[in-house]
Design an enzyme around this catalytic site. Structure first.
Site, PDB file in Angstrom:
ATOM      1  N   GLY A   1      -3.386  26.201 -38.185  1.00  0.00           N
ATOM      2  CA  GLY A   1      -2.165  26.931 -37.835  1.00  0.00           C
ATOM      3  C   GLY A   1      -1.785  26.569 -36.409  1.00  0.00           C
ATOM      4  O   GLY A   1      -0.871  25.782 -36.158  1.00  0.00           O
TER       5      GLY A   1
ATOM      6  N   CYS B   1       7.338  51.146 -23.556  1.00  0.00           N
ATOM      7  CA  CYS B   1       6.941  52.332 -22.799  1.00  0.00           C
ATOM      8  C   CYS B   1       5.453  52.637 -22.929  1.00  0.00           C
ATOM      9  O   CYS B   1       5.041  53.666 -23.463  1.00  0.00           O
ATOM     10  CB  CYS B   1       7.793  53.505 -23.221  1.00  0.00           C
ATOM     11  SG  CYS B   1       9.478  53.232 -22.671  1.00  0.00           S
TER      12      CYS B   1
END
Ligand code: PLP
Length: 399
Positions: free
Chosen positions: A259, A326
């Protein structure tokens, strides 16, 4: 190339994933040429980067495909791969997903004895590949090290007699064996050690046609980083494999499932700088992205080289490059970069593998667009998401 990136951002906006087809084809050829064996199959690991156009391009180069979910199989077939050229190598999935994959006609790999028994009982004379856990420690970190004794993957190499009994009982034709010990393998000799164990385990399988050695080839993420020298590795490995074929008097097929090796370097992630924030302790560079787009630094402590393509020759300064999610959302700590200003474009290198494919909509943000460059032309291969993408599939019950 700096100017090309700027033009691409003007055309497609930021943040943006960009892939270079010529690099993918160079890496594919390097891999292919490294091995001197009679039959070699390179099954691209779809999970690294699964855009349909990338799959189609790899198919056009002659690659086959490795899929870990039935959805990846469906993508592969849509992109033009023949089912017979797809290896299905899932882990811990249910019977229904195996049934679907078998119906699609792909090559089936089983990684536990319970599933071998189910498949044997359900499908008379099924051809089956077996994932063996050789109990070897490979892989760059604990999350991607998957061939050791405590790992959930594969059938223990010590359970071969039991496997053989099941195969005899249900008339299963074991035509392949598979091993994958992890990603980012630092010691290339792990493959040779795995090969010795797997080839010994495979001795008992009379119907063997192929041996799939998975992947784990290391790419360089920074200058002077260790990487697998594929040419050297291929030469050494081919000798081991050819000896086995000669001993058994049969030309088995050698399979790999790279990959990262094929697509990591080909990818760039382009972001722009929202804010440069000086605190009493350090200077933060806030970019218009977060681990929703590129999770590897937060998830694996992975290092991605960053270039300031707006000011490549600027004075060097020390920064913490952070995202807008956040919670702590750090791409790079204490990174030296040419001076960064608001609006500058930062390029993350090695953004081809496990970057877009691991992205999410966390914080309800859109995933970026993807662009493929081939011979100087750019192709939009995925649109930036919109609010319609975020809400599609949701039912709003108004209370
Ligand atoms: N094959 C299997 C079964 C995998 O799980 C993976 C990823 O870990 C790969 C191939 C591809 O590995 P890499 O991206 O390191 O080449």
């Amino acid at each position: 190339m700096q100017n090309d990136f700027k033009d691409l951002l003007k055309k497609y906006g930021a943040p943006l994933y960009v892939y270079d087809a010529n690099i993918i084809s160079k890496k594919y050829n390097e891999f292919f040429q490294a091995f001197d064996v009679k039959n070699l199959d390179i099954h691209y690991a779809c999970k690294a980067l699964s855009n349909l156009s990338i799959l189609s391009f790899l198919n056009s180069l002659g690659a086959k495909l490795d899929c870990v979910s039935v959805q990846e199989v469906q993508l592969g077939i849509k992109a033009g791969f023949l089912p017979a050229d797809i290896m299905f190598t899932p882990n811990g999935i249910g019977e229904a997903e195996y049934d679907q994959a078998i119906a699609l006609g792909v090559n089936i790999n089983a990684d536990n004895l319970e599933m071998v028994e189910y498949l044997g009982k359900t499908y008379q004379g099924l051809k089956l590949c077996i994932r063996i856990n050789p109990h070897l420690l490979g892989g760059g970190n604990s999350k991607i090290s998957v061939g050791h004794i405590d790992s959930k993957f594969g059938i223990s190499i010590h359970q071969m007699p039991l496997l053989q009994r099941l195969a005899n009982k249900y008339g299963i034709c074991i035509n392949g064996v598979h091993v994958h010990t992890g990603s980012d393998i630092l010691d290339g000799d792990i493959f040779i050690r795995a090969a010795e164990l797997i080839l010994q385990a495979a001795e008992g399988f009379e119907n063997l046609e192929y041996i799939d050695f998975g992947s784990g080839f290391k790419v360089a993420y920074k200058p002077d980083d260790y990487f697998t020298n594929i040419e050297k590795f291929g030469k050494k490995f081919s000798e081991v494999f050819n000896d086995f074929c000669q001993k058994k008097g049969k030309d088995f097929t050698l399979k790999f499932e790279p990959g990262k090796f094929l697509v990591s370097e080909a990818g760039s992630f382009l972001t722009s700088v929202n804010v440069v924030k000086q605190t009493t302790a350090c200077t933060f560079v806030h970019i218009d992205s977060g681990f929703n787009h590129l999770i590897r630094p937060m998830f694996y402590d992975a290092y991605h080289e960053i270039e300031n393509i707006s000011n490549p020759k600027g004075d060097k300064k020390l920064y913490n490059v952070v995202g807008y999610i956040c919670e702590s959302d750090t791409f790079a700590n204490d990174r030296i970069l040419p001076e960064v200003k608001k609006g500058d474009i930062l390029r993350f290198k090695n953004a081809g593998a496990y970057c877009y494919s691991m992205s999410s909509n966390y914080n309800s943000r859109y995933r970026p667009a993807e662009v493929l460059i081939k011979d100087g032309n750019s192709f939009l291969i995925r649109k930036r998401e919109t609010i319609e993408d975020l809400i599609s599939g949701q039912m709003l019950i108004n209370f």
